[in-house]
Motif scaffolding. Sequence first.
Motif, PDB file in Angstrom:
ATOM      1  N   ALA A  40      59.900 -44.986  42.480  1.00 33.76           N
ATOM      2  CA  ALA A  40      60.264 -46.074  41.572  1.00 33.76           C
ATOM      3  C   ALA A  40      61.631 -46.650  41.935  1.00 33.76           C
ATOM      4  O   ALA A  40      61.835 -47.878  41.909  1.00 33.76           O
ATOM      5  CB  ALA A  40      60.270 -45.561  40.128  1.00 33.76           C
ATOM      6  N   ALA A  41      62.568 -45.760  42.280  1.00 34.71           N
ATOM      7  CA  ALA A  41      63.906 -46.218  42.647  1.00 34.71           C
ATOM      8  C   ALA A  41      63.871 -47.034  43.935  1.00 34.71           C
ATOM      9  O   ALA A  41      64.560 -48.058  44.052  1.00 34.71           O
ATOM     10  CB  ALA A  41      64.844 -45.020  42.810  1.00 34.71           C
ATOM     11  N   GLU A  43      61.343 -48.748  45.022  1.00 36.30           N
ATOM     12  CA  GLU A  43      60.712 -50.028  44.709  1.00 36.30           C
ATOM     13  C   GLU A  43      61.720 -50.963  44.038  1.00 36.30           C
ATOM     14  O   GLU A  43      61.795 -52.158  44.368  1.00 36.30           O
ATOM     15  CB  GLU A  43      59.515 -49.795  43.789  1.00 36.30           C
ATOM     16  N   SER A  44      62.509 -50.402  43.112  1.00 35.78           N
ATOM     17  CA  SER A  44      63.541 -51.199  42.453  1.00 35.78           C
ATOM     18  C   SER A  44      64.582 -51.673  43.464  1.00 35.78           C
ATOM     19  O   SER A  44      65.048 -52.829  43.411  1.00 35.78           O
ATOM     20  CB  SER A  44      64.226 -50.381  41.355  1.00 35.78           C
ATOM     21  N   GLN A  47      63.252 -54.559  45.394  1.00 37.77           N
ATOM     22  CA  GLN A  47      63.217 -55.779  44.580  1.00 37.77           C
ATOM     23  C   GLN A  47      64.613 -56.376  44.416  1.00 37.77           C
ATOM     24  O   GLN A  47      64.803 -57.598  44.543  1.00 37.77           O
ATOM     25  CB  GLN A  47      62.619 -55.458  43.212  1.00 37.77           C
ATOM     26  N   VAL A  48      65.594 -55.516  44.151  1.00 40.20           N
ATOM     27  CA  VAL A  48      66.964 -56.001  43.963  1.00 40.20           C
ATOM     28  C   VAL A  48      67.502 -56.578  45.268  1.00 40.20           C
ATOM     29  O   VAL A  48      68.177 -57.626  45.273  1.00 40.20           O
ATOM     30  CB  VAL A  48      67.868 -54.868  43.448  1.00 40.20           C
ATOM     31  N   SER A 122      72.292 -53.332  44.162  1.00 39.46           N
ATOM     32  CA  SER A 122      71.550 -52.764  45.295  1.00 39.46           C
ATOM     33  C   SER A 122      72.292 -51.590  45.902  1.00 39.46           C
ATOM     34  O   SER A 122      71.691 -50.557  46.230  1.00 39.46           O
ATOM     35  CB  SER A 122      71.334 -53.859  46.350  1.00 39.46           C
ATOM     36  N   ILE A 125      71.946 -48.603  43.497  1.00 42.07           N
ATOM     37  CA  ILE A 125      70.619 -47.997  43.565  1.00 42.07           C
ATOM     38  C   ILE A 125      70.437 -47.263  44.886  1.00 42.07           C
ATOM     39  O   ILE A 125      69.839 -46.181  44.935  1.00 42.07           O
ATOM     40  CB  ILE A 125      69.530 -49.075  43.386  1.00 42.07           C
TER      41      ILE A 125
END
Length: 232
Positions: A40-41, A43-44, A47-48, A122, A125
């Motif tokens: 999930a991280a 993927e985030s 996206q960011v 970004s 993360i």
Amino acid sequence: MLKRFLKVGQSNINSVIDQLEDPIKMTEQGIRDLKKDLNAAMESLAQVKAMAMRTRKEANAKQKLAEDYENKAKQLLLNASKGAMDTTEAERLATLALEKQAELASEAKRLGDEATGHETMSATINTSVSKLRSTLTTYDNELITLKARAKTAASTKKINAQLSTIDSSGTVAMLERMKERVEEEESLASAYGDILDQTNTTDNEIDKALADKTPKGSAMLEDLKKRMDIEK
């Protein structure tokens, strides 16, 4: 802990009652959860990063348009100063170009600030992803070690349990009886051997004595003659 127990139940609902505190199962479920978090991280993060790149690209594009409008305003004023066009018209058009330039510059700044925020997010993360990936590697290695230790402990426990049920005193007594029996058999065999040796010795003495009494050479001839005379 309640959430962790529920996760254990999801992974093995049939044995959840008996194995709620099984460290291996809990660790495996925890690692699966961490892997989901990592995915999930990541993927985030993707996206960011994509938003940061897109926003930065839009900001640069707006800034370039703003510069173009400023250059157009300058060119209009330059043309008017050279008499190439009406001064009033040139100034009107230059004013419109500058207004457009200001609007685009403001939009470029807003997009630039937004892109900077995305880039900062970004980086944050990405740091979390790296830390989570490192944690997963550590937990995976610890799980391998834990499984090996658990397997060794189970084997040792089983062997020790088997050894603890052995009647050592009974086994020793049985070995002693067997030893005595073997010694008796060996003594009996030795006794029979002595008897056989004595028998062979007696037979040898008798045979030797008889052999010594047997006539030899000329004595045998004289003995034969005497027996012949007796027969006559």
